[in-house]
Design an enzyme around this catalytic site. Structure first.
Site, PDB file in Angstrom:
ATOM      1  N   ASP A  45     -13.560 -11.149 -39.436  1.00  0.00           N
ATOM      2  CA  ASP A  45     -14.523 -10.893 -38.283  1.00  0.00           C
ATOM      3  C   ASP A  45     -14.622 -11.588 -36.516  1.00  0.00           C
ATOM      4  O   ASP A  45     -13.956 -12.506 -36.072  1.00  0.00           O
ATOM      5  CB  ASP A  45     -15.630 -11.646 -38.783  1.00  0.00           C
ATOM      6  CG  ASP A  45     -16.967 -12.185 -38.356  1.00  0.00           C
ATOM      7  OD1 ASP A  45     -17.385 -10.575 -37.866  1.00  0.00           O
ATOM      8  OD2 ASP A  45     -18.108 -12.734 -37.765  1.00  0.00           O
ATOM      9  N   ASP A  83     -16.531 -10.626 -33.456  1.00  0.00           N
ATOM     10  CA  ASP A  83     -17.455 -10.519 -32.416  1.00  0.00           C
ATOM     11  C   ASP A  83     -17.225 -10.731 -30.859  1.00  0.00           C
ATOM     12  O   ASP A  83     -16.629 -11.716 -30.369  1.00  0.00           O
ATOM     13  CB  ASP A  83     -18.849 -10.963 -32.758  1.00  0.00           C
ATOM     14  CG  ASP A  83     -19.012 -10.976 -34.735  1.00  0.00           C
ATOM     15  OD1 ASP A  83     -19.066 -10.327 -34.640  1.00  0.00           O
ATOM     16  OD2 ASP A  83     -19.134 -12.298 -35.294  1.00  0.00           O
ATOM     17  N   TYR A 132       0.876  -1.297  -0.182  1.00  0.00           N
ATOM     18  CA  TYR A 132      -0.024   0.298  -0.313  1.00  0.00           C
ATOM     19  C   TYR A 132       0.473   1.443  -0.135  1.00  0.00           C
ATOM     20  O   TYR A 132       0.656   2.531  -0.242  1.00  0.00           O
ATOM     21  CB  TYR A 132      -1.655   0.194   1.294  1.00  0.00           C
ATOM     22  CG  TYR A 132      -0.554  -0.327   1.951  1.00  0.00           C
ATOM     23  CD1 TYR A 132       0.460   0.755   2.875  1.00  0.00           C
ATOM     24  CD2 TYR A 132      -0.238  -1.598   2.736  1.00  0.00           C
ATOM     25  CE1 TYR A 132       1.468   0.504   4.029  1.00  0.00           C
ATOM     26  CE2 TYR A 132      -0.141  -1.833   4.545  1.00  0.00           C
ATOM     27  CZ  TYR A 132       0.638  -0.794   5.010  1.00  0.00           C
ATOM     28  OH  TYR A 132       1.285  -1.466   6.428  1.00  0.00           O
ATOM     29  N   ARG A 158     -11.718  -4.924 -43.624  1.00  0.00           N
ATOM     30  CA  ARG A 158     -13.235  -5.663 -43.850  1.00  0.00           C
ATOM     31  C   ARG A 158     -13.437  -4.333 -43.953  1.00  0.00           C
ATOM     32  O   ARG A 158     -13.754  -3.021 -43.930  1.00  0.00           O
ATOM     33  CB  ARG A 158     -13.083  -6.034 -42.131  1.00  0.00           C
ATOM     34  CG  ARG A 158     -15.042  -6.122 -41.482  1.00  0.00           C
ATOM     35  CD  ARG A 158     -15.484  -7.800 -42.045  1.00  0.00           C
ATOM     36  NE  ARG A 158     -16.419  -7.755 -41.895  1.00  0.00           N
ATOM     37  CZ  ARG A 158     -17.091  -7.913 -41.225  1.00  0.00           C
ATOM     38  NH1 ARG A 158     -16.337  -8.066 -39.573  1.00  0.00           N
ATOM     39  NH2 ARG A 158     -18.713  -8.169 -41.140  1.00  0.00           N
ATOM     40  N   ARG A 167     -15.333 -11.599 -45.357  1.00  0.00           N
ATOM     41  CA  ARG A 167     -15.301 -11.093 -45.106  1.00  0.00           C
ATOM     42  C   ARG A 167     -13.089 -11.128 -44.875  1.00  0.00           C
ATOM     43  O   ARG A 167     -13.044 -12.827 -44.225  1.00  0.00           O
ATOM     44  CB  ARG A 167     -15.399 -10.814 -43.154  1.00  0.00           C
ATOM     45  CG  ARG A 167     -15.837 -11.631 -42.450  1.00  0.00           C
ATOM     46  CD  ARG A 167     -16.287 -11.815 -41.939  1.00  0.00           C
ATOM     47  NE  ARG A 167     -18.286 -12.145 -42.487  1.00  0.00           N
ATOM     48  CZ  ARG A 167     -18.990 -12.492 -41.913  1.00  0.00           C
ATOM     49  NH1 ARG A 167     -19.203 -12.948 -40.539  1.00  0.00           N
ATOM     50  NH2 ARG A 167     -19.680 -12.974 -42.844  1.00  0.00           N
TER      51      ARG A 167
END
Length: 273
Positions: free
Chosen positions: A213, A215, A53, A201, A210
């Site tokens: 891709d 996703d 810390y 793309r 394409r």
């Protein structure tokens, strides 16, 4: 998770909307909660197993003094990001930046902004059916590895699959990866779109050919249904080219809506075919 707290760390810095605030500076109070698994540190009494810390306190001071911001919202955001990037053991952080004597023309003690940020698990489907398919996908994975706010954890092997939806095109190469990210779902979507565009793309025909891709399949267990983004990915339960790679890297990942694991979904899909 366990918590390490730093409360009201006093720092003199130059942040504010008004010119005199940036020129003269003022005192700020910073508090943070580090969410860390302290079990090993507690059992071994080993500092290396925990988060120092003192080091985090000096990091906060350094970043507060390094650059001037107009808004304490921006200060809090940058501090949270720097703390989460500093040590992988920190999974989540709460940061509160207090501004005593804020110039509002009324007596007050402090104005503050408090935020929570964390590493989020995400799964990305990878695909290509034009040109050097393998190279396009490998380059995309490397770009994600090089992204400051992302950590790629697992990548499946690539498999050849028949085209889905529009069948009069070359076969696809498909895969999936598991990652952690500090990006929001929409920020992650923007990043994936940028990587796709850099790979050439072109979105001419739905389900058409394409170069690349990418996703978002899952983002934690979030359920998002918007015009430009749906998570979990729509119709993934009917796509073996998604479920196969997902079963390799996360067979027990459970769909937050369908309540089935990737393995269960793949077995059901194959049984129906």
């Amino acid at each position: 998770m366990d918590q390490i707290k730093i409360e009201n760390l006093e720092i003199f810095a130059n942040h504010g909307v008004y010119p005199e605030e940036n020129r003269l500076g003022q005192k700020f109070l910073v508090s943070c909660i580090l969410y860390v698994d302290t079990r090993k540190a507690g059992k071994t009494d080993d500092l290396e197993a925990s988060v120092n810390y003192g080091t985090i306190s000096h990091l906060i001071k350094e970043k507060m003094e390094e650059k001037n911001y107009r808004l304490i919202e921006a200060v809090a955001e940058q501090l949270a990001e720097e703390i989460l990037l500093f040590d992988e053991k920190i999974r989540k952080v709460m940061v509160e930046v207090k501004k005593p004597w804020a110039p509002v023309g009324l007596p007050l003690e402090t104005v503050s902004v408090k935020i929570e940020r964390c590493w989020n698990e995400a799964f990305i489907a990878l695909g290509s059916n034009m040109g050097d398919k393998k190279k396009y996908i490998e380059n995309a994975v490397e770009e994600l590895k090089n992204e400051k706010l992302c950590r790629v954890l697992k990548v499946s092997k690539l498999i050849g699959t028949e085209p889905y939806g529009v069948t009069d095109q070359d076969e696809f190469l498909n895969g999936a990866l598991k990652m952690e990210t500090l990006l929001t779902p929409h920020e992650l979507l923007e990043l994936l779109h940028r990587i796709e565009q850099e790979a050439g793309r072109k979105r001419i025909r739905r389900w058409g050919p394409r170069t690349l891709d990418l996703d978002i399949i899952f983002y934690g267990d979030q359920i998002i249904e918007e015009d430009d983004l749906c998570i979990p990915h729509i119709d993934m339960q009917n796509r073996e080219f998604v479920l196969g790679p997902m079963c390799e890297i996360a067979p027990h990942k459970r769909h937050p809506v369908l309540k089935e694991t990737m393995t269960e979904m793949l077995v059901k899909l194959k049984g129906n075919n």
